[in-house]
Motif scaffolding. Structure first.
Motif, PDB file in Angstrom:
ATOM      1  N   PRO A 150      -4.610  13.044  16.601  1.00 45.68           N
ATOM      2  CA  PRO A 150      -5.937  13.054  15.985  1.00 45.68           C
ATOM      3  C   PRO A 150      -6.196  11.720  15.268  1.00 45.68           C
ATOM      4  O   PRO A 150      -5.253  11.045  14.833  1.00 45.68           O
ATOM      5  N   ALA A 151      -7.455  11.358  15.118  1.00 45.84           N
ATOM      6  CA  ALA A 151      -7.827  10.072  14.517  1.00 45.84           C
ATOM      7  C   ALA A 151      -7.185   9.878  13.144  1.00 45.84           C
ATOM      8  O   ALA A 151      -6.710   8.779  12.827  1.00 45.84           O
ATOM      9  N   THR A 152      -7.164  10.910  12.323  1.00 45.60           N
ATOM     10  CA  THR A 152      -6.582  10.762  10.981  1.00 45.60           C
ATOM     11  C   THR A 152      -5.088  10.438  11.054  1.00 45.60           C
ATOM     12  O   THR A 152      -4.588   9.646  10.250  1.00 45.60           O
ATOM     13  N   GLN A 153      -4.398  11.029  12.013  1.00 44.62           N
ATOM     14  CA  GLN A 153      -2.965  10.740  12.155  1.00 44.62           C
ATOM     15  C   GLN A 153      -2.743   9.333  12.706  1.00 44.62           C
ATOM     16  O   GLN A 153      -1.763   8.678  12.342  1.00 44.62           O
ATOM     17  N   ARG A 154      -3.635   8.862  13.584  1.00 52.26           N
ATOM     18  CA  ARG A 154      -3.512   7.491  14.092  1.00 52.26           C
ATOM     19  C   ARG A 154      -3.621   6.499  12.941  1.00 52.26           C
ATOM     20  O   ARG A 154      -2.829   5.553  12.847  1.00 52.26           O
ATOM     21  N   GLY A 159      -0.836   2.915   8.972  1.00 48.41           N
ATOM     22  CA  GLY A 159      -0.515   2.562   7.590  1.00 48.41           C
ATOM     23  C   GLY A 159       0.961   2.703   7.273  1.00 48.41           C
ATOM     24  O   GLY A 159       1.543   1.835   6.603  1.00 48.41           O
ATOM     25  N   LEU A 160       1.557   3.772   7.737  1.00 44.64           N
ATOM     26  CA  LEU A 160       2.988   3.977   7.492  1.00 44.64           C
ATOM     27  C   LEU A 160       3.819   2.882   8.159  1.00 44.64           C
ATOM     28  O   LEU A 160       4.773   2.367   7.562  1.00 44.64           O
ATOM     29  N   LEU A 161       3.464   2.519   9.372  1.00 41.82           N
ATOM     30  CA  LEU A 161       4.208   1.487  10.071  1.00 41.82           C
ATOM     31  C   LEU A 161       4.010   0.112   9.418  1.00 41.82           C
ATOM     32  O   LEU A 161       4.939  -0.686   9.353  1.00 41.82           O
ATOM     33  N   ARG A 162       2.826  -0.153   8.901  1.00 34.78           N
ATOM     34  CA  ARG A 162       2.573  -1.390   8.163  1.00 34.78           C
ATOM     35  C   ARG A 162       3.498  -1.466   6.948  1.00 34.78           C
ATOM     36  O   ARG A 162       4.136  -2.490   6.684  1.00 34.78           O
TER      37      ARG A 162
END
Length: 168
Positions: A150-154, A159-162
């Motif tokens: 879902p868009a929110t998880q993308r 952000g988490l990967l950043r």
């Protein structure tokens, strides 16, 4: 110690973690799960994106050079040392890529106006067309994979990967 959740749909990383759990149950394997999946996703998506570049007649290495020149903006020109630094390549590796791209008329070497002894690599009109086509095809492959979330998880994943990358 974190207990491994049982899932109906496991993956290769789950198999590896399960084997370690049997042999070394005291280990905390969450890092292995995270980075094992990041590594596998990177390899799989890299292969998919490279196949998307193939109709444009280039591979990942050539795309990286062309894209770096394209991102530089008008006049799409950089020195070989700037390209080497941006792509973390040796100057010898860069020379080989530039030779190949020049033969394909995707880049041209031009005199450096600031140093008559040096050359710069410039994206040709053909090179710009090729990289733009390849970029569109590669992004479509990446979007197809990400659209499984879902868009929110993308957005959350980005952000988490950043944050994780900044910590490395």
């Amino acid at each position: 110690m974190r207990q491994k959740r049982a899932t109906a749909t496991g993956d290769g990383v789950d198999v590896i973690v399960g084997q370690w759990a049997a042999e070394r149950p005291e280990l905390e394997t969450l890092p292995m799960e995270v980075f094992g999946r990041i590594y596998r996703i990177s390899r799989l998506m890299g292969d998919r994106v490279e196949r998307a570049y193939a109709p444009s007649g280039i591979g990942r290495g050539e795309f990286d050079v062309l894209a770096t020149l394209r991102r530089a903006g008008e006049p799409y020109t950089l020195s070989p040392s700037q390209l080497s630094a941006a792509l973390m390549l040796t100057t010898g590796g860069m020379t080989g890529r530039l030779d190949k791209l020049e033969r394909a008329e995707l880049v041209q070497r031009i005199p450096d106006p600031a140093d008559r002894r040096a050359l710069r690599a410039r994206l040709t009109a053909k090179g710009r067309q090729v990289v733009d086509e390849a970029l569109t095809a590669g992004l479509a492959e990446q979007a197809a994979a990400l659209n499984q979330l879902p868009a929110t998880q993308r957005e959350q994943l980005a952000g988490l990967l950043r944050t994780l990358l900044a910590a490395c």
